[in-house]
Design an enzyme around this catalytic site. Structure first.
Site, short mmCIF file in Angstrom:
data_model
loop_
_atom_site.label_atom_id
_atom_site.label_comp_id
_atom_site.label_asym_id
_atom_site.label_seq_id
_atom_site.Cartn_x
_atom_site.Cartn_y
_atom_site.Cartn_z
N GLU A 26 0.81 -1.22 0.00
CA GLU A 26 0.00 0.00 0.00
C GLU A 26 0.85 1.27 0.00
O GLU A 26 0.31 2.37 -0.13
CB GLU A 26 -0.91 0.01 1.24
CG GLU A 26 -1.95 -1.10 1.23
CD GLU A 26 -2.68 -1.25 2.55
OE1 GLU A 26 -3.86 -1.59 2.53
OE2 GLU A 26 -2.07 -1.04 3.62
N ASP A 216 -11.85 -5.36 -2.57
CA ASP A 216 -12.72 -6.55 -2.54
C ASP A 216 -14.10 -6.16 -2.04
O ASP A 216 -14.32 -5.03 -1.63
CB ASP A 216 -12.09 -7.62 -1.61
CG ASP A 216 -11.95 -7.10 -0.19
OD1 ASP A 216 -12.92 -7.19 0.57
OD2 ASP A 216 -10.86 -6.58 0.17
N1 SAH Z 1 -3.66 -12.08 4.51
C1 SAH Z 1 -3.36 -10.70 4.34
C2 SAH Z 1 -3.94 -10.00 5.51
C3 SAH Z 1 -4.36 -8.64 5.17
S1 SAH Z 1 -5.65 -8.13 6.18
C4 SAH Z 1 -1.88 -10.57 4.17
O1 SAH Z 1 -1.25 -11.59 3.99
O2 SAH Z 1 -1.31 -9.48 4.16
C5 SAH Z 1 -6.39 -6.98 5.11
C6 SAH Z 1 -5.82 -5.60 5.11
O3 SAH Z 1 -6.47 -4.85 4.11
C7 SAH Z 1 -6.05 -4.87 6.42
O4 SAH Z 1 -4.97 -4.03 6.68
C8 SAH Z 1 -7.37 -4.09 6.16
O5 SAH Z 1 -7.29 -2.76 6.61
C9 SAH Z 1 -7.58 -4.12 4.65
N2 SAH Z 1 -8.77 -4.81 4.14
C10 SAH Z 1 -9.00 -5.03 2.83
N3 SAH Z 1 -10.14 -5.71 2.64
C11 SAH Z 1 -10.67 -5.94 3.87
C12 SAH Z 1 -11.85 -6.63 4.32
N4 SAH Z 1 -12.68 -7.22 3.46
N5 SAH Z 1 -12.07 -6.70 5.65
C13 SAH Z 1 -11.22 -6.12 6.52
N6 SAH Z 1 -10.09 -5.46 6.14
C14 SAH Z 1 -9.80 -5.36 4.82
#
Ligand code: SAH
Length: 251
Positions: A26, A216
């Site tokens: 990001e 998403d």
């Molecule tokens: N598995 C991922 C975890 C990312 S968590 C990894 O390996 O990096 C998702 C990140 O994107 C968080 O920082 C959150 O702020 C954002 N995000 C994007 N889509 C999201 C959703 N559907 N629900 C919650 N956070 C989301």
């Protein structure tokens, strides 16, 4: 130890902008774009102090979730002397009109997993009297200008302004999202950090803004959509919008 003296927040000369993202994707390219970068490692985070298009800035990855974001925001202010905070990242859509590739700027933020009822109303952050933590209007408006200019070059992407919800949960479940949406009808996007930064900034009196690109739909395909999106699009958006923001004048 303080690395910087804190400054008078009303003086335009001594502004220093803190830029937070949760994930490396990001914020890609931003550190490389910094003039005179200086790295400081503290508390499992790397703070890079420098200047971005003539704006004094400190860029840092918060890591994921509300506590991680709160700690980062507090240290940016108390240890690195930032006077303003900008959070940029991705989020899941919480509204049918908000599509993958669109951008949402927070007018206010809610911690959607905060619930101290019956002692306090659901969503209210205890002892602040607030469920919806407002972002700084001047910063958000300037950010909206920067984002609109950037989005002119992106086919069909729309800019939205409204409520963003944060919680310690990656939402990938249509039912859970629908339940949240009925409790918070104005909700446009869900993520995991913004409202924590909002609380810290509210308590410390620091103006802040949050901008999220939709990666998403917070439903059953969210994990795959999210992974593809952060790799390809997230950093390009963040970079373009922050460049426009910094060029549009000071912090
Ligand atoms: N598995 C991922 C975890 C990312 S968590 C990894 O390996 O990096 C998702 C990140 O994107 C968080 O920082 C959150 O702020 C954002 N995000 C994007 N889509 C999201 C959703 N559907 N629900 C919650 N956070 C989301």
């Amino acid at each position: 130890m303080h690395i910087f003296q804190s400054h008078d927040k009303n003086s335009s000369k001594n502004k220093r902008l803190g830029i937070i993202s949760a994930l490396a994707e990001e914020q890609e390219g931003l550190i490389q774009a910094m003039q005179h970068p200086e790295r400081h490692v503290h508390g499992m985070r790397e703070y890079t102090v420098g200047s971005l298009w003539n704006v004094e800035a400190v860029a840092v990855l918060s890591r994921i979730g509300k506590v991680a974001a709160a700690m980062t925001a507090a240290l940016l202010v108390e240890r690195f002397g930032v006077t303003h905070i900008l959070f940029t990242g991705v989020a899941g859509s919480a509204d049918a009109n908000v599509r993958v590739g669109d951008v949402v700027i927070a007018e206010s933020l809610v911690q959607h997993d905060m619930d101290a009822a019956p002692l306090f109303p659901r969503f209210e952050v205890p002892l602040t009297g607030l469920a919806h933590l407002p972002s700084d209007l001047a910063m958000s408006s300037r950010l909206a200008g920067a984002a609109s200019t950037f989005l002119e070059g992106e086919n069909g992407a729309t800019l939205h302004r409204g409520l963003i919800g944060s919680g310690d949960q990656f939402i990938n479940d249509g039912m859970r999202l629908a339940a949240l949406k009925s409790a918070l009808p104005g909700l446009l996007a869900v993520e995991m950090e913004g409202a924590a930064v909002a609380q810290v900034c509210f308590e410390l009196g620091i103006p802040f803004a949050v901008i999220r690109t939709i990666s998403d739909n917070a439903n059953e395909t969210a994990a795959t959509d999210f992974m593809a999106f952060v790799k390809t699009v997230a950093s390009r958006y963040a970079f373009g919008i922050i460049e426009n923001y910094c060029r549009s004048h000071g912090a």
